[in-house]
Design an enzyme around this catalytic site. Structure first.
Site, PDB file in Angstrom:
ATOM      1  N   ASP A   1      16.500  14.119   7.603  1.00 52.93           N
ATOM      2  CA  ASP A   1      17.188  13.073   8.345  1.00 52.93           C
ATOM      3  C   ASP A   1      18.678  13.395   8.436  1.00 52.93           C
ATOM      4  O   ASP A   1      19.234  14.119   7.596  1.00 52.93           O
ATOM      5  CB  ASP A   1      17.019  11.718   7.648  1.00 52.93           C
ATOM      6  CG  ASP A   1      15.609  11.177   7.774  1.00 52.93           C
ATOM      7  OD1 ASP A   1      14.862  11.660   8.642  1.00 52.93           O
ATOM      8  OD2 ASP A   1      15.257  10.264   6.996  1.00 52.93           O
ATOM      9  N   ARG A   2      19.318  12.832   9.433  1.00 52.75           N
ATOM     10  CA  ARG A   2      20.742  13.071   9.670  1.00 52.75           C
ATOM     11  C   ARG A   2      21.581  12.813   8.409  1.00 52.75           C
ATOM     12  O   ARG A   2      22.485  13.579   8.077  1.00 52.75           O
ATOM     13  CB  ARG A   2      21.218  12.160  10.808  1.00 52.75           C
ATOM     14  CG  ARG A   2      22.646  12.385  11.262  1.00 52.75           C
ATOM     15  CD  ARG A   2      22.931  11.519  12.485  1.00 52.75           C
ATOM     16  NE  ARG A   2      24.121  11.961  13.185  1.00 52.75           N
ATOM     17  CZ  ARG A   2      24.427  11.621  14.425  1.00 52.75           C
ATOM     18  NH1 ARG A   2      23.613  10.832  15.104  1.00 52.75           N
ATOM     19  NH2 ARG A   2      25.523  12.060  15.005  1.00 52.75           N
TER      20      ARG A   2
END
Length: 257
Positions: A87-88
């Site tokens: 995830d970012r």
């Protein structure tokens, strides 16, 4: 896939560009992914991905891993390609393959659960017990008002995570997760629905605001290979975790710097 404009790539190597989204703060000015290599050989590259850098190009037009790939060739003609996704907001071990054959083999290893993954997370609360296993299938739901998210669902895809509590500070707990499966948002949902507390900073499953980042870190990655020695990478304990009063737990790489 074509490399980015050389002038743009050079400019990025000299100075970090801020994200063009109001939700995200800029990446540290000194950030160069070539300085964050944890493992490198002829077919594999593992980097310590910084929090805030998406693996895939986002819709908001901000920078992603793709903008760094040319600087991660290390003498090869091809760009390395990510084998999996983080995830970012998630920092830590990200595996890239340096040729198509290796990419295929590594992808099959992830799909076959032949990869050892280890994460650190800070929870917005202190779960009962010291360790355990969360066996909670996950499914995707979507609404026009809230968008999509993952939820526990008996009819969903099998999802299993092992956890242990490492430390407690100021009403929060530092946990180590060892997921068996790799479902989208698995640890974020397992923390909330399996343990009763969201990962700190999570804007989707927890109380995080638009300026917060989810406190999740891919600490260790091990990929067995048939002939060659296994890929073993450990990412340093994040400064952002230390800033909340937690020290690097036993078995964790030291804080960078």
């Amino acid at each position: 896939m074509s490399p980015p404009n050389p002038k743009a790539a050079t400019a990025f190597a000299i100075r970090a560009f801020p994200f063009r989204s109001d939700r995200r703060r800029p990446i540290a000015r000194s950030m160069l992914l070539s300085d964050r290599v944890l493992f490198l050989d002829g077919e594999a590259l593992v980097i310590d991905k910084p929090e805030g850098l998406p693996v895939d190009p986002p819709r908001d037009g901000s920078l992603s891993l793709e903008n760094h790939l040319d600087s991660l060739r290390f003498g090869f003609k091809r760009w390395p390609l990510p084998v999996h996704r983080l995830d970012r907001d998630t920092s830590g071990c990200l595996l890239l393959a340096r040729n198509p054959k290796a990419h295929g083999r590594f992808t099959r290893a992830f799909e076959g659960r032949a990869v050892e993954k280890q994460y650190l997370a800070i929870l917005d609360g202190i779960p009962d017990g010291e360790r355990g296993t969360i066996d909670l299938p996950l499914a995707k739901v979507s609404t026009a008002e809230a968008g999509w998210r993952m939820v526990g669902d008996a009819k969903g895809k099998p999802s299993v995570s092992h956890w242990e509590k490492l430390a407690v500070a100021d009403g929060r707990a530092l946990l180590r997760f060892r997921p068996e499966t790799g479902r989208t948002h698995q640890l974020r949902v397992h923390a909330l629905e399996g343990l009763g507390f969201a990962i700190a900073g999570d804007p989707v499953y927890g109380a995080g605001t638009g300026r917060d980042r989810t406190l999740l870190h891919a600490e260790r990655l091990v990929v067995d290979r048939d002939v060659k020695p296994p890929i073993i990478a450990e990412a340093p304990f994040p400064d952002r975790f230390a800033a909340l009063g937690f020290a690097a737990p036993e078995g964790a790489a030291p804080t960078r710097g």
